[in-house]
Design a protein around this motif. Structure first.
Motif, mmCIF file in Angstrom:
data_model
loop_
_atom_site.group_PDB
_atom_site.id
_atom_site.type_symbol
_atom_site.label_atom_id
_atom_site.label_comp_id
_atom_site.label_asym_id
_atom_site.label_seq_id
_atom_site.Cartn_x
_atom_site.Cartn_y
_atom_site.Cartn_z
ATOM 1 N N LEU A 35 0.829 -1.201 0.000
ATOM 2 C CA LEU A 35 0.000 0.000 0.000
ATOM 3 C C LEU A 35 0.867 1.256 0.000
ATOM 4 O O LEU A 35 0.512 2.261 -0.648
ATOM 5 N N THR A 36 1.983 1.213 0.707
ATOM 6 C CA THR A 36 2.887 2.365 0.733
ATOM 7 C C THR A 36 3.341 2.734 -0.673
ATOM 8 O O THR A 36 3.303 3.907 -1.071
ATOM 9 N N PHE A 37 3.783 1.731 -1.420
ATOM 10 C CA PHE A 37 4.241 1.993 -2.784
ATOM 11 C C PHE A 37 3.079 2.358 -3.699
ATOM 12 O O PHE A 37 3.189 3.270 -4.520
ATOM 13 N N ALA A 38 1.942 1.665 -3.554
ATOM 14 C CA ALA A 38 0.810 1.878 -4.453
ATOM 15 C C ALA A 38 0.235 3.291 -4.328
ATOM 16 O O ALA A 38 -0.070 3.936 -5.335
ATOM 17 N N VAL A 39 0.095 3.770 -3.094
ATOM 18 C CA VAL A 39 -0.432 5.124 -2.906
ATOM 19 C C VAL A 39 0.526 6.151 -3.493
ATOM 20 O O VAL A 39 0.106 7.150 -4.091
ATOM 21 N N GLY A 40 1.821 5.903 -3.350
ATOM 22 C CA GLY A 40 2.793 6.800 -3.958
ATOM 23 C C GLY A 40 2.668 6.841 -5.469
ATOM 24 O O GLY A 40 2.706 7.916 -6.081
ATOM 25 N N VAL A 41 2.522 5.689 -6.086
ATOM 26 C CA VAL A 41 2.379 5.633 -7.545
ATOM 27 C C VAL A 41 1.127 6.383 -7.982
ATOM 28 O O VAL A 41 1.127 7.091 -8.996
ATOM 29 N N ARG A 42 0.058 6.245 -7.234
ATOM 30 C CA ARG A 42 -1.185 6.948 -7.587
ATOM 31 C C ARG A 42 -0.996 8.462 -7.561
ATOM 32 O O ARG A 42 -1.697 9.190 -8.262
ATOM 33 N N ALA A 43 -0.035 8.922 -6.740
ATOM 34 C CA ALA A 43 0.247 10.357 -6.684
ATOM 35 C C ALA A 43 1.421 10.750 -7.567
ATOM 36 O O ALA A 43 1.912 11.880 -7.491
ATOM 37 N N GLY A 44 1.899 9.814 -8.388
ATOM 38 C CA GLY A 44 3.012 10.122 -9.278
ATOM 39 C C GLY A 44 4.362 10.012 -8.617
ATOM 40 O O GLY A 44 5.351 10.551 -9.129
ATOM 41 N N LEU A 45 4.447 9.295 -7.490
ATOM 42 C CA LEU A 45 5.698 9.155 -6.754
ATOM 43 C C LEU A 45 6.224 7.730 -6.868
ATOM 44 O O LEU A 45 5.476 6.794 -7.136
ATOM 45 N N PHE A 46 7.527 7.582 -6.628
ATOM 46 C CA PHE A 46 8.153 6.269 -6.565
ATOM 47 C C PHE A 46 8.679 6.108 -5.149
ATOM 48 O O PHE A 46 9.879 6.105 -4.903
ATOM 49 N N ASN A 47 7.735 5.971 -4.221
ATOM 50 C CA ASN A 47 8.062 5.918 -2.800
ATOM 51 C C ASN A 47 8.497 4.510 -2.424
ATOM 52 O O ASN A 47 7.690 3.587 -2.380
ATOM 53 N N ILE A 48 9.784 4.323 -2.140
ATOM 54 C CA ILE A 48 10.290 3.016 -1.728
ATOM 55 C C ILE A 48 10.768 3.059 -0.277
ATOM 56 O O ILE A 48 11.676 2.343 0.117
ATOM 57 N N GLY A 49 10.102 3.896 0.518
ATOM 58 C CA GLY A 49 10.509 4.068 1.904
ATOM 59 C C GLY A 49 9.788 3.189 2.900
ATOM 60 O O GLY A 49 9.953 3.367 4.106
ATOM 61 N N ALA A 50 8.984 2.216 2.416
ATOM 62 C CA ALA A 50 8.231 1.370 3.348
ATOM 63 C C ALA A 50 9.157 0.600 4.279
ATOM 64 O O ALA A 50 8.807 0.357 5.446
ATOM 65 N N GLU A 51 10.330 0.207 3.790
ATOM 66 C CA GLU A 51 11.254 -0.580 4.606
ATOM 67 C C GLU A 51 11.644 0.182 5.876
ATOM 68 O O GLU A 51 11.525 -0.335 6.992
ATOM 69 N N GLY A 52 12.106 1.410 5.711
ATOM 70 C CA GLY A 52 12.524 2.186 6.873
ATOM 71 C C GLY A 52 11.368 2.576 7.764
ATOM 72 O O GLY A 52 11.474 2.545 9.000
ATOM 73 N N GLN A 53 10.249 2.960 7.162
ATOM 74 C CA GLN A 53 9.076 3.336 7.947
ATOM 75 C C GLN A 53 8.562 2.149 8.756
ATOM 76 O O GLN A 53 8.061 2.306 9.867
ATOM 77 N N MET A 54 8.694 0.945 8.199
ATOM 78 C CA MET A 54 8.291 -0.263 8.913
ATOM 79 C C MET A 54 9.204 -0.516 10.107
ATOM 80 O O MET A 54 8.744 -0.921 11.181
ATOM 81 N N TYR A 55 10.520 -0.314 9.938
ATOM 82 C CA TYR A 55 11.445 -0.483 11.061
ATOM 83 C C TYR A 55 11.068 0.431 12.225
ATOM 84 O O TYR A 55 11.020 0.001 13.386
ATOM 85 N N ILE A 56 10.801 1.686 11.915
ATOM 86 C CA ILE A 56 10.478 2.645 12.975
ATOM 87 C C ILE A 56 9.127 2.315 13.594
ATOM 88 O O ILE A 56 8.933 2.449 14.814
#
Length: 343
Positions: free
Chosen positions: A65-86
């Protein structure tokens, strides 16, 4: 017919992936049908195996979902890994150090993890909005910062006394109930599915979701229509961060037997990156991500049975699974590339 096209393309991709995986096994002397039979039986052969497949799928629904929502907004958000750690660190602290009544403790621990994931996504969001820093660069950097920060906190401040390999376990009042005896699937799966449904409603049932998708489809048209681009991007990062934080919590307070975070982060590592593949297979759709996560869970859990019962070596099992995932991701990759080129 147009709405059914993504499903037909995915089914065709599954067929192609299975054929490609079978062809990969043949030169090594393995029987593809026997291997795939073991895979399916391992993933869904018994109610217990089905529950385990869903347990593997639960965090992937959220990191996808982290990546998918980013794509829907035109982003290539690959930060789920770090956000999950925190998020996992937040869940450890709230679940093991706070003393609250049952129910309330679980709610607080889950909320703290979601909040931590969202806060960690805030920095790359502001760098993107204020300074134009590309989200791929910033999220990769923050993934590594989160990794080392989480390890430092886990080892230095949150470690269980006398146990160097893990943090303090979550208190029983902060644990999601196990759905079946002997299974690692807990009620956190319902929270994950509800979160995906909520994001689906936001994207396609609210003004915020419409603006977010418009920014992703055509930023110039969105700007002309009066959409605040920065606001939409900020919400995309925050929703993705909340999903990743919940994914981290699902492995701490929602996945026995440890109920804690390993000092090496081994029980959460790579789930954020795996979510990118899940999102692509699910066509960057919140509901498609649920189905794709179950498929990934089946490959992860059932893949071990290919080794145990069909004799396929573990390295080849991972190669076959990867080949299936690649073929499934190709349609959405092509769609994203075509959309980017059309701009």
């Amino acid at each position: 017919m147009r709405q059914a096209r993504p499903l037909l393309e995915s089914l065709l991709a599954i067929g192609v992936g299975l054929i490609a995986g079978g062809l990969l096994m043949l030169p090594f002397g393995y029987h593809p049908l026997r291997a795939y039979q073991a895979l399916f039986q391992g993933a869904f052969g018994t109610p217990h195996d089905t529950l385990e497949t869903l347990a593997f799928a639960t965090p992937l629904m959220l990191t996808a979902l982290t990546f998918a929502v980013g794509v829907r907004a035109g982003l290539f958000n690959i930060g789920a890994e770090g956000q999950m750690y925190i998020g996992a660190i937040g869940a450890v602290w709230a679940a093991s150090f706070l003393s609250l009544p049952p129910g309330l403790h679980l709610l607080v621990a889950t909320s703290v993890a979601i909040l931590c994931g969202a806060l960690w996504s805030l920095a790359p969001a502001l760098l993107k909005i204020w300074r134009g820093v590309h989200e791929v660069i910033s999220t990769i950097m923050f993934n590594w910062i989160a990794f080392h920060l989480a390890m430092y906190l886990a080892i230095r401040y949150l470690a269980e006394p006398g146990r160097a390999e893990r943090t303090r376990p979550a208190l029983p009042t902060a644990r999601y109930p196990i759905l079946a005896e002997g299974s690692t699937l807990t009620a956190v799966i319902f929270v994950a599915v509800l979160f995906c449904l909520a994001v689906y409603f936001i994207l396609w049932g609210t003004r915020l979701g419409y603006e977010l998708r418009l920014v992703g489809e055509n930023p110039e048209a969105a700007r002309y229509a009066g959409v605040r681009i920065g606001w939409a991007l900020l919400w995309s990062f925050l929703i993705g961060g909340m999903a990743a934080g919940l994914a981290g919590a699902s492995q701490i307070i929602g996945r026995p037997p440890a109920w804690s975070l390993y000092a090496t982060l081994g029980n959460v590592a790579t789930l954020g990156f795996d979510g990118i593949g899940v999102a692509l297979v699910g066509r960057n759709h919140p509901l498609g991500g649920i189905l794709a996560a179950i498929l990934f869970g089946a490959l992860q859990h059932g893949g071990r049975f290919m080794e145990y019962h069909a004799g396929v070596v573990s390295e080849l099992v991972r190669a076959v699974n990867g080949l299936i995932v690649i073929t499934l991701a190709v349609p959405e990759l092509w769609t994203m590339l075509r959309r980017r080129l059309s701009r």
